[in-house]
Design a protein around this motif. Structure first.
Motif, mmCIF file in Angstrom:
data_model
loop_
_atom_site.group_PDB
_atom_site.id
_atom_site.type_symbol
_atom_site.label_atom_id
_atom_site.label_comp_id
_atom_site.label_asym_id
_atom_site.label_seq_id
_atom_site.Cartn_x
_atom_site.Cartn_y
_atom_site.Cartn_z
ATOM 1 N N ILE A 133 0.842 -1.203 0.000
ATOM 2 C CA ILE A 133 0.000 0.000 0.000
ATOM 3 C C ILE A 133 0.870 1.244 0.000
ATOM 4 O O ILE A 133 0.612 2.201 -0.746
ATOM 5 C CB ILE A 133 -0.960 -0.014 1.201
ATOM 6 C CG1 ILE A 133 -1.964 -1.153 1.055
ATOM 7 C CG2 ILE A 133 -1.687 1.317 1.320
ATOM 8 C CD1 ILE A 133 -2.809 -1.384 2.283
ATOM 9 N N MET A 134 1.922 1.234 0.810
ATOM 10 C CA MET A 134 2.829 2.372 0.871
ATOM 11 C C MET A 134 3.495 2.607 -0.481
ATOM 12 O O MET A 134 3.575 3.736 -0.973
ATOM 13 C CB MET A 134 3.893 2.150 1.935
ATOM 14 C CG MET A 134 4.849 3.300 2.067
ATOM 15 S SD MET A 134 6.424 2.845 2.792
ATOM 16 C CE MET A 134 7.097 1.780 1.548
ATOM 17 N N GLY A 135 3.942 1.539 -1.120
ATOM 18 C CA GLY A 135 4.580 1.661 -2.429
ATOM 19 C C GLY A 135 3.619 2.168 -3.495
ATOM 20 O O GLY A 135 3.993 2.986 -4.342
ATOM 21 N N ALA A 136 2.372 1.688 -3.455
ATOM 22 C CA ALA A 136 1.384 2.144 -4.441
ATOM 23 C C ALA A 136 1.076 3.632 -4.262
ATOM 24 O O ALA A 136 0.976 4.378 -5.249
ATOM 25 C CB ALA A 136 0.112 1.317 -4.307
ATOM 26 N N LEU A 137 0.937 4.080 -3.017
ATOM 27 C CA LEU A 137 0.674 5.503 -2.775
ATOM 28 C C LEU A 137 1.872 6.366 -3.173
ATOM 29 O O LEU A 137 1.702 7.443 -3.750
ATOM 30 C CB LEU A 137 0.328 5.730 -1.308
ATOM 31 C CG LEU A 137 -1.054 5.268 -0.876
ATOM 32 C CD1 LEU A 137 -1.185 5.353 0.638
ATOM 33 C CD2 LEU A 137 -2.127 6.079 -1.543
ATOM 34 N N PHE A 168 3.810 9.849 -9.747
ATOM 35 C CA PHE A 168 3.159 9.989 -11.051
ATOM 36 C C PHE A 168 2.518 11.367 -11.193
ATOM 37 O O PHE A 168 2.656 12.026 -12.228
ATOM 38 C CB PHE A 168 2.105 8.887 -11.238
ATOM 39 C CG PHE A 168 1.248 9.087 -12.447
ATOM 40 C CD1 PHE A 168 1.736 8.818 -13.711
ATOM 41 C CD2 PHE A 168 -0.049 9.560 -12.318
ATOM 42 C CE1 PHE A 168 0.948 9.010 -14.834
ATOM 43 C CE2 PHE A 168 -0.843 9.759 -13.424
ATOM 44 C CZ PHE A 168 -0.353 9.480 -14.694
ATOM 45 N N PHE A 169 1.819 11.816 -10.153
ATOM 46 C CA PHE A 169 1.183 13.124 -10.232
ATOM 47 C C PHE A 169 2.214 14.252 -10.278
ATOM 48 O O PHE A 169 1.992 15.265 -10.951
ATOM 49 C CB PHE A 169 0.192 13.319 -9.085
ATOM 50 C CG PHE A 169 -1.108 12.627 -9.324
ATOM 51 C CD1 PHE A 169 -2.014 13.120 -10.240
ATOM 52 C CD2 PHE A 169 -1.423 11.466 -8.644
ATOM 53 C CE1 PHE A 169 -3.205 12.482 -10.471
ATOM 54 C CE2 PHE A 169 -2.614 10.812 -8.866
ATOM 55 C CZ PHE A 169 -3.515 11.323 -9.792
ATOM 56 N N PHE A 170 3.323 14.103 -9.591
ATOM 57 C CA PHE A 170 4.396 15.089 -9.702
ATOM 58 C C PHE A 170 4.919 15.149 -11.139
ATOM 59 O O PHE A 170 5.179 16.224 -11.679
ATOM 60 C CB PHE A 170 5.549 14.769 -8.754
ATOM 61 C CG PHE A 170 5.354 15.266 -7.360
ATOM 62 C CD1 PHE A 170 5.020 16.583 -7.114
ATOM 63 C CD2 PHE A 170 5.532 14.420 -6.281
ATOM 64 C CE1 PHE A 170 4.850 17.049 -5.821
ATOM 65 C CE2 PHE A 170 5.361 14.872 -4.988
ATOM 66 C CZ PHE A 170 5.021 16.190 -4.762
ATOM 67 N N VAL A 179 0.357 15.095 -1.120
ATOM 68 C CA VAL A 179 -0.529 14.421 -0.158
ATOM 69 C C VAL A 179 -0.358 12.907 -0.243
ATOM 70 O O VAL A 179 -0.255 12.231 0.787
ATOM 71 C CB VAL A 179 -1.995 14.853 -0.384
ATOM 72 C CG1 VAL A 179 -2.946 13.953 0.367
ATOM 73 C CG2 VAL A 179 -2.190 16.294 0.031
ATOM 74 N N LEU A 180 -0.297 12.362 -1.442
ATOM 75 C CA LEU A 180 -0.129 10.913 -1.577
ATOM 76 C C LEU A 180 1.218 10.446 -1.042
ATOM 77 O O LEU A 180 1.300 9.408 -0.367
ATOM 78 C CB LEU A 180 -0.298 10.501 -3.043
ATOM 79 C CG LEU A 180 -1.720 10.573 -3.591
ATOM 80 C CD1 LEU A 180 -1.723 10.284 -5.077
ATOM 81 C CD2 LEU A 180 -2.632 9.615 -2.863
ATOM 82 N N CYS A 181 2.279 11.189 -1.304
ATOM 83 C CA CYS A 181 3.598 10.816 -0.779
ATOM 84 C C CYS A 181 3.636 10.901 0.738
ATOM 85 O O CYS A 181 4.207 10.028 1.402
ATOM 86 C CB CYS A 181 4.670 11.716 -1.387
ATOM 87 S SG CYS A 181 5.002 11.375 -3.128
#
Length: 106
Positions: free
Chosen positions: A5-9, A15-17, A46-48
């Motif tokens: 989960i941590m890796g996916a987030l 990706f968004f960056f 936020v995701l990171c």
């Protein structure tokens, strides 16, 4: 499971960056560049930070990361709005097809 989960987030945030960076380089004018950069940077950060919260578990560091997320969520869109509005006030007015300035009354 927590690492997955941590890796996916984290990958989603990166990706968004990347999308925000491409948007800054490819969009034609300052207004669309600011929009692309603000949205992607806020979501990417936020995701990171959420992935770091999951990595650390529940402790004081997670609480500090949550406060940073709230701060970014509030300040980043507000700062982008103010920067774009200041640029708009110093520039020639943008008209739509009817010749009416839609932002003039805001």
């Amino acid at each position: 499971m927590r690492i997955v989960i941590m890796g996916a987030l984290l990958m989603s945030g990166l990706f968004f960056f990347m999308v925000g960076t491409i948007g800054v380089l490819r969009f034609p004018d300052m207004y669309t560049r600011a929009h692309g950069a603000a949205k992607c940077d806020t979501l990417g950060a936020v995701l990171c930070l959420i992935s770091l919260m999951i990595y650390n578990g529940f402790n004081i560091v997670s609480l500090k990361l949550l406060l940073i997320i709230v701060f970014i969520w509030v300040t980043n869109p507000t700062a982008t709005h103010l920067i774009v509005k200041a640029k708009y006030g110093n520039e020639m007015k943008v008209k739509n097809k009817e010749g009416v300035d839609k932002i003039e009354n805001v």
